[in-house]
Design a protein around this motif. Sequence first.
Motif, PDB file in Angstrom:
ATOM      1  N   PRO A 188       7.521  38.050  29.365  1.00 37.92           N
ATOM      2  CA  PRO A 188       6.316  38.562  30.035  1.00 37.92           C
ATOM      3  C   PRO A 188       5.167  38.892  29.089  1.00 37.92           C
ATOM      4  CG  PRO A 188       8.278  39.617  30.923  1.00 37.92           C
ATOM      5  CD  PRO A 188       8.725  38.803  29.741  1.00 37.92           C
ATOM      6  N   ASP A 189       5.479  39.290  27.845  1.00 35.58           N
ATOM      7  CA  ASP A 189       4.416  39.630  26.894  1.00 35.58           C
ATOM      8  C   ASP A 189       3.525  38.427  26.575  1.00 35.58           C
ATOM      9  OD1 ASP A 189       5.370  42.162  26.830  1.00 35.58           O
ATOM     10  OD2 ASP A 189       6.155  42.097  24.788  1.00 35.58           O
ATOM     11  N   ILE A 190       4.069  37.220  26.724  1.00 33.12           N
ATOM     12  CA  ILE A 190       3.286  36.012  26.422  1.00 33.12           C
ATOM     13  C   ILE A 190       2.108  35.902  27.379  1.00 33.12           C
ATOM     14  CG2 ILE A 190       3.313  33.493  26.282  1.00 33.12           C
ATOM     15  CD1 ILE A 190       4.851  34.887  24.018  1.00 33.12           C
ATOM     16  N   THR A 191       2.366  36.066  28.674  1.00 33.86           N
ATOM     17  CA  THR A 191       1.263  35.940  29.635  1.00 33.86           C
ATOM     18  C   THR A 191       0.285  37.106  29.517  1.00 33.86           C
ATOM     19  OG1 THR A 191       2.796  36.820  31.290  1.00 33.86           O
ATOM     20  CG2 THR A 191       2.370  34.463  31.334  1.00 33.86           C
ATOM     21  N   ALA A 192       0.792  38.303  29.161  1.00 35.85           N
ATOM     22  CA  ALA A 192      -0.117  39.435  28.937  1.00 35.85           C
ATOM     23  C   ALA A 192      -1.063  39.132  27.780  1.00 35.85           C
ATOM     24  CB  ALA A 192       0.685  40.702  28.661  1.00 35.85           C
ATOM     25  N   SER A 193      -0.527  38.535  26.714  1.00 41.10           N
ATOM     26  CA  SER A 193      -1.361  38.173  25.560  1.00 41.10           C
ATOM     27  C   SER A 193      -2.343  37.064  25.927  1.00 41.10           C
ATOM     28  CB  SER A 193      -0.475  37.720  24.397  1.00 41.10           C
ATOM     29  OG  SER A 193       0.323  38.783  23.932  1.00 41.10           O
ATOM     30  N   LEU A 194      -1.891  36.094  26.715  1.00 43.02           N
ATOM     31  CA  LEU A 194      -2.788  35.027  27.170  1.00 43.02           C
ATOM     32  C   LEU A 194      -3.942  35.597  27.986  1.00 43.02           C
ATOM     33  CD1 LEU A 194      -0.179  32.310  28.205  1.00 43.02           C
ATOM     34  CD2 LEU A 194      -1.929  32.033  26.437  1.00 43.02           C
ATOM     35  N   HIS A 195      -3.635  36.553  28.844  1.00 35.48           N
ATOM     36  CA  HIS A 195      -4.677  37.174  29.661  1.00 35.48           C
ATOM     37  C   HIS A 195      -5.728  37.843  28.774  1.00 35.48           C
ATOM     38  CE1 HIS A 195      -6.634  39.445  32.862  1.00 35.48           C
ATOM     39  NE2 HIS A 195      -6.485  40.523  32.115  1.00 35.48           N
ATOM     40  N   ASN A 196      -5.276  38.636  27.796  1.00 33.00           N
ATOM     41  CA  ASN A 196      -6.223  39.317  26.909  1.00 33.00           C
ATOM     42  C   ASN A 196      -7.042  38.329  26.088  1.00 33.00           C
ATOM     43  OD1 ASN A 196      -5.811  42.277  27.238  1.00 33.00           O
ATOM     44  ND2 ASN A 196      -3.718  41.746  26.721  1.00 33.00           N
ATOM     45  N   LEU A 197      -6.382  37.275  25.611  1.00 35.48           N
ATOM     46  CA  LEU A 197      -7.096  36.258  24.851  1.00 35.48           C
ATOM     47  C   LEU A 197      -8.144  35.573  25.720  1.00 35.48           C
ATOM     48  CD1 LEU A 197      -7.401  34.602  22.235  1.00 35.48           C
ATOM     49  CD2 LEU A 197      -5.556  33.116  23.057  1.00 35.48           C
ATOM     50  N   GLY A 198      -7.772  35.277  26.966  1.00 29.84           N
ATOM     51  CA  GLY A 198      -8.717  34.645  27.886  1.00 29.84           C
ATOM     52  C   GLY A 198      -9.947  35.494  28.127  1.00 29.84           C
ATOM     53  N   GLU A 211     -10.725  29.035  30.127  1.00 25.00           N
ATOM     54  CA  GLU A 211     -10.098  28.434  31.306  1.00 25.00           C
ATOM     55  C   GLU A 211      -8.733  27.843  30.963  1.00 25.00           C
ATOM     56  OE1 GLU A 211     -11.275  25.311  34.897  1.00 25.00           O
ATOM     57  OE2 GLU A 211     -12.831  26.038  33.510  1.00 25.00           O
ATOM     58  N   GLN A 212      -8.648  27.227  29.803  1.00 22.52           N
ATOM     59  CA  GLN A 212      -7.372  26.660  29.377  1.00 22.52           C
ATOM     60  C   GLN A 212      -6.296  27.747  29.256  1.00 22.52           C
ATOM     61  OE1 GLN A 212      -7.624  24.379  25.728  1.00 22.52           O
ATOM     62  NE2 GLN A 212      -5.442  24.572  25.333  1.00 22.52           N
ATOM     63  N   VAL A 213      -6.660  28.867  28.625  1.00 26.92           N
ATOM     64  CA  VAL A 213      -5.716  29.973  28.433  1.00 26.92           C
ATOM     65  C   VAL A 213      -5.328  30.599  29.775  1.00 26.92           C
ATOM     66  CG1 VAL A 213      -5.558  32.328  27.534  1.00 26.92           C
ATOM     67  CG2 VAL A 213      -6.390  30.498  26.058  1.00 26.92           C
ATOM     68  N   CYS A 214      -6.310  30.781  30.669  1.00 28.80           N
ATOM     69  CA  CYS A 214      -6.025  31.387  31.974  1.00 28.80           C
ATOM     70  C   CYS A 214      -5.118  30.491  32.821  1.00 28.80           C
ATOM     71  CB  CYS A 214      -7.331  31.677  32.715  1.00 28.80           C
ATOM     72  SG  CYS A 214      -8.287  33.041  32.009  1.00 28.80           S
ATOM     73  N   HIS A 215      -5.359  29.182  32.775  1.00 24.78           N
ATOM     74  CA  HIS A 215      -4.486  28.243  33.504  1.00 24.78           C
ATOM     75  C   HIS A 215      -3.058  28.311  32.961  1.00 24.78           C
ATOM     76  CE1 HIS A 215      -6.784  26.036  36.464  1.00 24.78           C
ATOM     77  NE2 HIS A 215      -7.798  25.899  35.624  1.00 24.78           N
ATOM     78  N   GLU A 216      -2.929  28.469  31.644  1.00 22.31           N
ATOM     79  CA  GLU A 216      -1.599  28.557  31.041  1.00 22.31           C
ATOM     80  C   GLU A 216      -0.877  29.820  31.518  1.00 22.31           C
ATOM     81  OE1 GLU A 216       0.553  28.285  26.636  1.00 22.31           O
ATOM     82  OE2 GLU A 216      -1.647  28.306  26.793  1.00 22.31           O
ATOM     83  N   ALA A 217      -1.590  30.934  31.608  1.00 19.38           N
ATOM     84  CA  ALA A 217      -0.992  32.184  32.098  1.00 19.38           C
ATOM     85  C   ALA A 217      -0.544  32.030  33.549  1.00 19.38           C
ATOM     86  CB  ALA A 217      -1.995  33.329  31.967  1.00 19.38           C
ATOM     87  N   VAL A 218      -1.371  31.392  34.359  1.00 20.60           N
ATOM     88  CA  VAL A 218      -1.019  31.153  35.770  1.00 20.60           C
ATOM     89  C   VAL A 218       0.258  30.325  35.869  1.00 20.60           C
ATOM     90  CG1 VAL A 218      -1.731  29.906  37.851  1.00 20.60           C
ATOM     91  CG2 VAL A 218      -3.357  31.411  36.684  1.00 20.60           C
ATOM     92  N   ARG A 219       0.335  29.273  35.075  1.00 15.83           N
ATOM     93  CA  ARG A 219       1.509  28.380  35.116  1.00 15.83           C
ATOM     94  C   ARG A 219       2.779  29.125  34.716  1.00 15.83           C
ATOM     95  NH1 ARG A 219       4.271  25.848  31.301  1.00 15.83           N
ATOM     96  NH2 ARG A 219       2.761  26.340  29.657  1.00 15.83           N
ATOM     97  N   ASP A 221       3.404  32.431  34.704  1.00 15.39           N
ATOM     98  CA  ASP A 221       3.792  33.483  35.647  1.00 15.39           C
ATOM     99  C   ASP A 221       4.383  32.901  36.927  1.00 15.39           C
ATOM    100  OD1 ASP A 221       3.400  35.960  34.436  1.00 15.39           O
ATOM    101  OD2 ASP A 221       1.246  35.923  34.785  1.00 15.39           O
ATOM    102  N   ARG A 222       3.840  31.778  37.380  1.00 16.70           N
ATOM    103  CA  ARG A 222       4.390  31.161  38.593  1.00 16.70           C
ATOM    104  C   ARG A 222       5.794  30.606  38.329  1.00 16.70           C
ATOM    105  NH1 ARG A 222       1.490  26.627  42.520  1.00 16.70           N
ATOM    106  NH2 ARG A 222       2.917  26.938  44.282  1.00 16.70           N
ATOM    107  N   ASN A 223       5.968  29.978  37.172  1.00 15.93           N
ATOM    108  CA  ASN A 223       7.282  29.426  36.835  1.00 15.93           C
ATOM    109  C   ASN A 223       8.338  30.525  36.691  1.00 15.93           C
ATOM    110  OD1 ASN A 223       6.271  26.843  36.829  1.00 15.93           O
ATOM    111  ND2 ASN A 223       6.090  26.695  34.605  1.00 15.93           N
ATOM    112  N   ARG A 224       7.917  31.678  36.149  1.00 12.13           N
ATOM    113  CA  ARG A 224       8.879  32.742  35.888  1.00 12.13           C
ATOM    114  C   ARG A 224       9.185  33.555  37.141  1.00 12.13           C
ATOM    115  NH1 ARG A 224       6.575  34.831  31.863  1.00 12.13           N
ATOM    116  NH2 ARG A 224       5.397  36.388  32.978  1.00 12.13           N
ATOM    117  N   GLY A 225       8.158  33.912  37.902  1.00 13.00           N
ATOM    118  CA  GLY A 225       8.373  34.850  39.013  1.00 13.00           C
ATOM    119  C   GLY A 225       8.198  34.290  40.401  1.00 13.00           C
TER     120      GLY A 225
END
Length: 300
Positions: A188-198, A211-219, A221-225
């Motif tokens: 989960p820390d990966i997507t939190a870091s992606l969000h802050n970076l975005g 946009e690239q970073v935000c799309h990666e966070a979306v992908r 989080d959806r895959n995990r949860g």
Amino acid sequence: ESCYDKALRISHPDSANGSLDNAPILLRKASARTLARQLKGTSSIFQEGIALLEAQRSEMTEEHATAWHNLAHQYAEQGEHARAVLIWERVLNYRHKMYGERYPNYLTTLCNYGQALAGLGKLKQAEKCLRRCFALSLKIHGEHHSSFSHICYVLAYNLKRLDNLTEAAFLYRRALDIDRELMGEDHPDITASLHNLGQVYISLGDFDQAEQVCHEAVRLDRNRGGDRDPNYGYSLAGLSRCLEKQERFSESCDLLGLALDILREGLGVDHPDVIYLEEKYFYLKILKEQEKEITAKIRQ
């Protein structure tokens, strides 16, 4: 917590020595409550444990320092940063005198002290403190260590608040690369870091990267949860903000609407984040209609 309560009941509370022996149990109970974010009443448990500890031995020891450190952390969690700063200064002085700067617990306290200074709005003092943490952690732990990654993250957040966005983005990316290596993509820390970076890229106006970073966070989080997970909803809201800043209001509005459906279900309609995003969504719907009208006029 129930285990600690049971231990307290059987630890001879009527004898003076038994009462003093309760100190470590009380302190562990308080620490467990802090980790569980049960903040109400926890400070008094810490204080009771520390009082018993000091009744056994008045001079400062590492056991005392740890107890005081944890109490300061409790105050910081409650937003009482001034009280936390005073305690952490005392603990820092003791640990520096006894063990020096390369002692890992000294570094932990120094990092928390810097965050508390930032909580008081003393951002330049916090920056100086956190840069010292960065240098010490690099010496003690090396670059490929979770503690160094954490300090990169904390320093980046402080620099973002100081509008030093370029360096903040560099440090967020550095922390992200370390965490990916140590924990893998699914943590989960990966997507939190992606969000802050975005969000930093958005502030820099680098919307392609954002946009690239935000799309990666979306992908991730959806895959995990799954597609009803609140973390996925938050990631969609982050992507919506990125599109809004590019004045792509229709896309932004539709994404935020989807995010709100997920967050209402997962958090409830009275959650502060849901209430805030509802207001944002109302504003975006107006902008979406204006965008449609402008597009229709251009086509005419």
